[in-house]
Scaffold this active site. Structure first.
Site, mmCIF file in Angstrom:
data_model
loop_
_atom_site.group_PDB
_atom_site.id
_atom_site.type_symbol
_atom_site.label_atom_id
_atom_site.label_comp_id
_atom_site.label_asym_id
_atom_site.label_seq_id
_atom_site.Cartn_x
_atom_site.Cartn_y
_atom_site.Cartn_z
ATOM 1 N N GLY A 204 -11.090 -11.330 -5.271
ATOM 2 C CA GLY A 204 -12.329 -11.229 -4.510
ATOM 3 C C GLY A 204 -12.999 -9.887 -4.758
ATOM 4 O O GLY A 204 -14.216 -9.807 -4.927
ATOM 5 N N ALA A 205 -12.181 -8.826 -4.783
ATOM 6 C CA ALA A 205 -12.691 -7.473 -5.022
ATOM 7 C C ALA A 205 -11.498 -6.565 -5.297
ATOM 8 O O ALA A 205 -10.340 -6.962 -5.141
ATOM 9 C CB ALA A 205 -13.486 -6.976 -3.823
ATOM 10 N N GLU B 59 -10.275 -2.343 -4.732
ATOM 11 C CA GLU B 59 -10.586 -1.168 -3.932
ATOM 12 C C GLU B 59 -10.606 0.130 -4.715
ATOM 13 O O GLU B 59 -10.212 1.183 -4.178
ATOM 14 C CB GLU B 59 -9.572 -1.048 -2.790
ATOM 15 C CG GLU B 59 -8.126 -0.791 -3.197
ATOM 16 C CD GLU B 59 -7.283 -2.039 -3.411
ATOM 17 O OE1 GLU B 59 -6.045 -1.925 -3.362
ATOM 18 O OE2 GLU B 59 -7.861 -3.117 -3.628
ATOM 19 N N HIS C 14 -13.155 -5.074 4.227
ATOM 20 C CA HIS C 14 -11.755 -5.015 3.765
ATOM 21 C C HIS C 14 -11.593 -3.928 2.702
ATOM 22 O O HIS C 14 -10.673 -3.097 2.780
ATOM 23 C CB HIS C 14 -11.395 -6.406 3.213
ATOM 24 C CG HIS C 14 -10.039 -6.520 2.590
ATOM 25 N ND1 HIS C 14 -9.052 -7.317 3.117
ATOM 26 C CD2 HIS C 14 -9.505 -5.975 1.457
ATOM 27 C CE1 HIS C 14 -7.971 -7.240 2.349
ATOM 28 N NE2 HIS C 14 -8.227 -6.436 1.333
ATOM 29 N N GLU C 15 -12.477 -3.943 1.701
ATOM 30 C CA GLU C 15 -12.339 -2.977 0.613
ATOM 31 C C GLU C 15 -12.593 -1.556 1.089
ATOM 32 O O GLU C 15 -11.951 -0.608 0.623
ATOM 33 C CB GLU C 15 -13.281 -3.330 -0.536
ATOM 34 C CG GLU C 15 -13.046 -4.703 -1.143
ATOM 35 C CD GLU C 15 -11.599 -4.931 -1.566
ATOM 36 O OE1 GLU C 15 -10.984 -3.982 -2.096
ATOM 37 O OE2 GLU C 15 -11.102 -6.051 -1.365
#
Length: 836
Positions: free
Chosen positions: A265-266, A268, A299-300
């Site tokens: 999704g991503a 960090e 979240h990130e």
């Protein structure tokens, strides 16, 4: 080059005792063609004693290597390790120059050419061994160092990195730009990042810090349309984290790059978070999907503290990164933005991910024993529903038990003690223990060091003047949960009477005065992590009146209970479908509608029901979708209407309605078709055999984008002809130029329940071909093969036997093995549900 060797925990511990790594100066030349790039790295480090060690890299060609000015033999490179022998105590400088290969699988330095305009983009994904595909490194999380990048790129490109970048010059021969990044603070190797291309960028400043969002040029209008929302979510979360955390944001900028063909999704990366660019919405989306994007942003950003400022020492503590970011992402989004119903979506979607993972043979503790994560290959397998959803659920219960004030005090102590360094579970527990009298060590042992999920069942007995409640427990963990009591009022609607708070297990019997409630809901509020059952009266009430239960989070708990009962063979799949048919048309919460429809379609209709019952299940889903369309005719809820349109498309068994929509380019009463809906319709028509290559080619000509190419690949693989299936199989398992996204799209189209006979011959072929593919192309494609190319529609003993033979093959790579074990367990569950 041979296969990459996974770093072991023992090797990492020995190297961490030996080395103090100070600085990486990385020089990349991205102007050398479409296949490879040049990489030159200078690493400054200190040896604490005389010893031998090694550095990791996986080059296409190693040009040269020098240690303190003396050449090293390039032929000594074996697997992905270059030995450094005879190190003296003291400072050293290692200089390595190599040609590296771009990735098409989302690992290392991924290169993508946008079919919409021909522009190329590159971005790094350095996670878990993949930095070695870009430049050499002492690749383990507890050898933190400063990173600086110098990047030569085509003249019209922009370069992004962890630190603020600046174009400092150009190459005289061709005008290529030369970019330098500011040095980072101490960060782990897996967090170093660079991204380059002709980005469309929107920049602003907040709290004295530069912020930026970036995407491909072809997506510019779509990013512009959502820029205000994305930046507002970003800065609101930034401000809220600064209210929660005593340590300030530790990096010099905050860029968010939406990049193509991203596997996760991503990621960090400090100062340069990378997201999959599907989050730049080209087509209409529901508000739940906007909320999901916002949650990923939150979240990130939480990772900037949990994972980047303070980093795990070894990969057994993945939960210190992911569980915290998951919990903080949802909680902070609820507190700081317009998305106040995030925990309902968590309960419906993310929590079920954790519940399912915790009942498979591959389950593991949230914080596994270090010996259970002996190397990086095994660590990679634990990025799952346990480390994310179960861990976040455990933290949510911990906060309820400790109180948020003590919880945040412990977190802030943890940051202060370990900033720019590394920490373990024991370190975190000690930080919490400093601020509470509760036994957090015992909590950690019970909740983080054990596996499995408890089941809580209410037992109600009438008594004089009232009734008593006892909770029967399968499992041993302590639970501090709410119990919701609901009565039927004179208007025959459900009204909340009282919310009890109880501890389980307990020797005490809860006595309640008054009449027995029409509905009793264990874990009301969803603060606990357990499967809950309903008593007989409550089951009857739920099946009859679920949509009338006040509070979406309570309804989510009840829907999850019914879902678990289906999976455990205690509720007939047809009964769940009938409940959905009765109550979804009146459901107000979009996350619940989407979650229930997804379970009904992909689990019940496609797997849990016998093939002869599937048509009736699809008819029920069509009826639900049409009811939702009628309800939203006034345009009052476009998100719900969009969800209904998607559900109707996916459940269609006849092509006429969909073909008419495609011809008219609109759904009667709205919405007009956008690219996502056109490709969704075309995919369903492909399955039904109502279109062919000519229509797919025409659609791709009208939408020559990356998502258009993926849509076309999905449709071609879905065509119900032997020729189409043979071509798709060849692409999947023998075309190693196929990118990760085109692989996944092709796999998604291949298996269709309607085409079971057509593809029957491919079911036993899957296992050998997938094992060979995984060994050849690596963990990202192996995981995608296990996720998307698995023949999950074939719910039969022959598939199960073939699968178990496959996972015993010694050539299978860990990523594929883990995925297939999970898939086969789900297949066996589907067989049990059918038998029940």
């Amino acid at each position: 080059m041979g296969p990459m060797s996974a770093l072991t925990r023992n090797e990492a511990q020995l190297r961490a005792q030996l080395l103090d790594v100070r600085h990486y100066a990385v020089t990349l030349d991205l102007t050398r063609g479409e296949d490879t790039f040049e990489s030159t790295t200078v690493i400054r480090f200190t040896a604490r004693s005389a010893a031998d060690t090694f550095v990791e890299l996986k080059p296409d060609e190693l040009h040269s290597a020098e240690l303190d000015g003396s050449p090293l033999d390039p032929a000594a490179l074996a697997d992905n390790r270059l030995p450094l022998t005879g190190l003296d105590e003291g400072p050293h400088e290692l200089r390595i120059a190599a040609r590296m290969r771009y990735s098409r699988t989302g690992e290392g330095l991924h290169r993508f050419t946008d079919p919409a305009d021909g522009e190329a983009y590159v971005y790094s994904q350095m996670f878990m061994d993949d930095i070695q595909r870009v430049f050499p490194a002492f690749d383990q999380p507890d050898l933190k160092a400063v990173f600086e990048f110098t990047v030569t790129a085509p003249a019209h490109w922009t370069v992004l990195a962890n630190g603020i970048t600046e174009r400092v010059g150009h190459r005289d021969t061709d005008g290529a730009g030369i970019w330098k990044s500011a040095p980072t603070p101490l960060i782990s190797t897996y967090l170093a990042a660079v991204a380059a291309g002709p980005w469309h960028s929107i920049r602003t400043e907040h709290a004295g810090l530069p912020f930026g969002i970036h995407c491909r040029r072809s997506l510019a209008p779509h990013l512009d349309a959502d820029a205000e929302e994305i930046l507002s979510i970003t800065t609101d979360c930034y401000d809220r984290y600064h209210e929660k955390f005593s340590e300030p944001y530790p990096f010099d900028s905050y860029d968010q790059a939406f990049v193509p063909e991203f596997n996760a999704g991503a990621m960090e990366n400090p100062g340069l978070v990378t997201f999959r660019d599907e989050f730049v919405f080209r087509s209409a989306v529901t508000d739940t999907e906007r909320q999901t994007r916002a949650m990923v942003i939150a979240h990130e950003m939480a990772h900037m503290w949990f994972g980047d400022l303070v980093t795990l020492r070894w990969w057994d503590d993945i939960w210190l990164n992911e569980s915290f970011a998951e919990y903080m992402g949802y909680q902070t989004l609820t507190e700081a933005t317009r998305f106040t119903g995030t925990w309902t979506e968590f309960g419906v979607n993310r929590k079920s991910w954790g519940y399912d993972a915790d009942q498979r043979p591959t389950t593991h503790p949230v914080a596994p024993d270090p010996d259970a994560v002996p190397d990086t290959a095994s660590a990679l397998l634990n990025f799952d529903g346990i480390s994310y959803a179960k861990g976040a659920s455990a933290l949510r219960q911990l906060v309820a038990w400790l109180g948020e004030k003590d919880f945040l005090a412990g977190i802030n102590t943890h940051f202060t003690r370990h900033k720019f360094a590394n920490a373990s579970l024991a370190d975190f527990v000690e930080s919490l223990a400093a601020h509470t009298d509760r036994d957090v060590h015992a909590w950690a042992d019970i909740w983080l060091r054990t596996t499995g999920i408890d089941t809580l069942t209410p037992r109600i007995e009438e008594s004089h003047g009232g009734w008593t409640l006892t909770v029967d427990q399968q499992g041993t963990r302590p639970h501090h949960i709410g119990v919701g009591l609901y009565d039927r009022d004179p208007d025959n609607t459900l009204e909340p009477r009282e919310l009890l708070t109880i501890d389980v297990p307990s020797d005490e019997i809860v006595s309640v005065s008054g009449a027995r409630p029409a509905l009793l809901v264990l874990n009301d509020g969803d603060f606990g992590y357990a499967k809950v059952r309903l008593d007989e009266t409550s089951v009857e009430t739920a099946l009859r009146e679920l949509s009338a239960i006040p509070g979406p989070l309570t309804r989510a708990v009840v829907w999850n209970s019914l879902r678990d009962m289906v999976r455990d063979g205690e509720l007939a799949p047809a009964a769940y479908l009938a409940t959905a048919g009765a109550h979804l048309p009146a459901e107000a919460d979009l996350a619940i509608v989407q979650g229930v429809l997804a379970f009904a379609r992909h689990h019940i209709a496609d797997r849990y029901l016998a093939p002869e019952d599937r048509a009736e299940a699809l008819a029920t889903l069509t009826s639900i979708a049409r009811a939702l369309l009628r309800r939203t005719e006034d345009g009052s809820d476009p998100g719900l209407r969009l969800a209904a349109v998607r559900a109707l498309i996916d459940a269609a068994t006849q092509p006429d309605t969909l073909a008419a929509w495609l011809e008219d380019d609109t759904v009667p009463g709205g919405p007009e078709l956008d690219p996502e809906l056109r490709w969704r319709i075309l995919a369903r028509l492909s399955v039904l055999g109502a279109v062919g290559e000519r229509e797919i080619d025409a659609a791709l000509a009208a939408d020559p984008s990356a998502t258009g190419e993926e849509g076309a690949a999905r449709c071609r693989a879905a065509l119900p002809t032997a020729e189409a299936k043979a071509a798709a199989w060849e692409h999947l398992f023998h075309d190693d130029s196929l990118s990760n996204y085109l692989f996944s799209a092709t796999a998604q189209g291949f298996w269709q329940p309607e085409q079971a006979e057509l593809v029957r011959e491919y079911v036993p072929r899957f296992y050998a071909d997938a094992i060979a593919l995984g060994a050849r192309r690596g963990p990202a494609i192996a995981e995608a093969a296990g996720r998307y190319a698995f023949p999950g529609h074939a719910v039969d003993e022959d598939n199960l036997r073939a699968g178990h033979a496959g996972i015993d093959d010694p050539a299978i790579v860990p990523a594929l093995h883990r995925k297939l074990v999970d898939q086969l367990d789900d297949l066996a569950r589907a067989l049990r549900v059918r038998a029940s």
